[in-house]
Design a protein around this motif. Sequence first.
Motif, PDB file in Angstrom:
ATOM      1  N   MET A  77      -3.800  -7.345   6.244  1.00 36.73           N
ATOM      2  CA  MET A  77      -4.371  -6.051   5.874  1.00 36.73           C
ATOM      3  C   MET A  77      -4.282  -5.918   4.362  1.00 36.73           C
ATOM      4  N   TYR A  78      -5.424  -5.698   3.725  1.00 35.23           N
ATOM      5  CA  TYR A  78      -5.507  -5.646   2.269  1.00 35.23           C
ATOM      6  C   TYR A  78      -5.646  -4.196   1.821  1.00 35.23           C
ATOM      7  N   LEU A  79      -4.636  -3.724   1.076  1.00 35.53           N
ATOM      8  CA  LEU A  79      -4.593  -2.331   0.640  1.00 35.53           C
ATOM      9  C   LEU A  79      -4.553  -2.182  -0.883  1.00 35.53           C
ATOM     10  N   ARG A  80      -4.859  -3.222  -1.606  1.00 36.60           N
ATOM     11  CA  ARG A  80      -4.805  -3.186  -3.064  1.00 36.60           C
ATOM     12  C   ARG A  80      -5.768  -2.122  -3.612  1.00 36.60           C
ATOM     13  N   ASN A  81      -5.292  -1.343  -4.568  1.00 34.36           N
ATOM     14  CA  ASN A  81      -6.082  -0.297  -5.227  1.00 34.36           C
ATOM     15  C   ASN A  81      -6.575   0.777  -4.266  1.00 34.36           C
ATOM     16  N   THR A  82      -5.696   1.203  -3.362  1.00 36.90           N
ATOM     17  CA  THR A  82      -6.006   2.314  -2.460  1.00 36.90           C
ATOM     18  C   THR A  82      -5.036   3.454  -2.753  1.00 36.90           C
ATOM     19  N   LEU A  83      -5.394   4.644  -2.312  1.00 39.42           N
ATOM     20  CA  LEU A  83      -4.494   5.781  -2.500  1.00 39.42           C
ATOM     21  C   LEU A  83      -3.173   5.562  -1.764  1.00 39.42           C
ATOM     22  N   ILE A  84      -3.258   4.986  -0.568  1.00 37.02           N
ATOM     23  CA  ILE A  84      -2.025   4.775   0.207  1.00 37.02           C
ATOM     24  C   ILE A  84      -1.103   3.751  -0.450  1.00 37.02           C
ATOM     25  N   SER A  85      -1.663   2.757  -1.112  1.00 38.26           N
ATOM     26  CA  SER A  85      -0.812   1.758  -1.769  1.00 38.26           C
ATOM     27  C   SER A  85      -0.153   2.315  -3.023  1.00 38.26           C
ATOM     28  N   LYS A  86      -0.700   3.399  -3.543  1.00 34.69           N
ATOM     29  CA  LYS A  86      -0.088   4.045  -4.706  1.00 34.69           C
ATOM     30  C   LYS A  86       1.025   5.003  -4.300  1.00 34.69           C
ATOM     31  N   LYS A  87       1.031   5.433  -3.032  1.00 36.30           N
ATOM     32  CA  LYS A  87       2.040   6.368  -2.535  1.00 36.30           C
ATOM     33  C   LYS A  87       3.243   5.672  -1.896  1.00 36.30           C
ATOM     34  N   HIS A  88       3.056   4.422  -1.428  1.00 39.12           N
ATOM     35  CA  HIS A  88       4.096   3.741  -0.666  1.00 39.12           C
ATOM     36  C   HIS A  88       4.324   2.331  -1.201  1.00 39.12           C
ATOM     37  N   THR A  89       5.550   1.855  -1.047  1.00 43.43           N
ATOM     38  CA  THR A  89       5.855   0.476  -1.409  1.00 43.43           C
ATOM     39  C   THR A  89       5.343  -0.448  -0.301  1.00 43.43           C
ATOM     40  N   SER A  90       5.270  -1.729  -0.588  1.00 38.91           N
ATOM     41  CA  SER A  90       4.831  -2.678   0.439  1.00 38.91           C
ATOM     42  C   SER A  90       5.807  -2.696   1.613  1.00 38.91           C
TER      43      SER A  90
END
Length: 146
Positions: free
Chosen positions: A117-130
Motif C-alpha cells: 500500500m503506497y501512501l507517500r504524499n497523502t494527508l494520512i501519511s502526514k498525520k501518522h508514522t509508518s
Amino acid sequence: MNADHMLKQITLQYIATGFDCYRKLADYVQNGCRGHLDLADTPVASLPDGLHVSGYLDLSNTPITSLPDGLHVGGYLSLAYTSITSLPDELHVGSSLNLMNTSIASLPDGLHVGGDMYLRNTLISKKHTSEQLEKMLPNVRGAVVV
C-alpha cells in the motif's frame, strides 16, 4: 448489482458527458468484467456501484473523488494523482493499492489489500508514522510505504 443496472448508470454518464471513457467502461461490463480496466488520464469521474474488476484498475490522473460501494479489484488499484478523498468500507484489492499524491485523510473499516500500500504524499501519511499506519492496517499483506 447486476450488469444491466451498471450499464444503465454508465449509459447515463455517457449521455451526460459524451466522454469515451464511459463507453470503454460499458464495453468492459458488457464483456463480463474480465481482464484489466485502464482509465488512467481520462475524464472519468464515477464508477457504477458493485463493480468487480478481475484484473487491475488504473484511475491515475483522473478527476474521480470517490469509489462506489461494493468495489472489488482482483489486481492492483491505482488512484495516484487523483482528487480521491475517501474509500468505501470493505474495499478489496487483490494486489497493491497506490494512493500516492492524493487527499486521503482516513482509511475505511474492512480495507483488504493483498500487496503493498503506497501512501507517500497523502494527508494520512502526514498525520501518522509508518509504524502507526501498519498497526491501523492489519489487512494489508504487503508493506505500507510512506
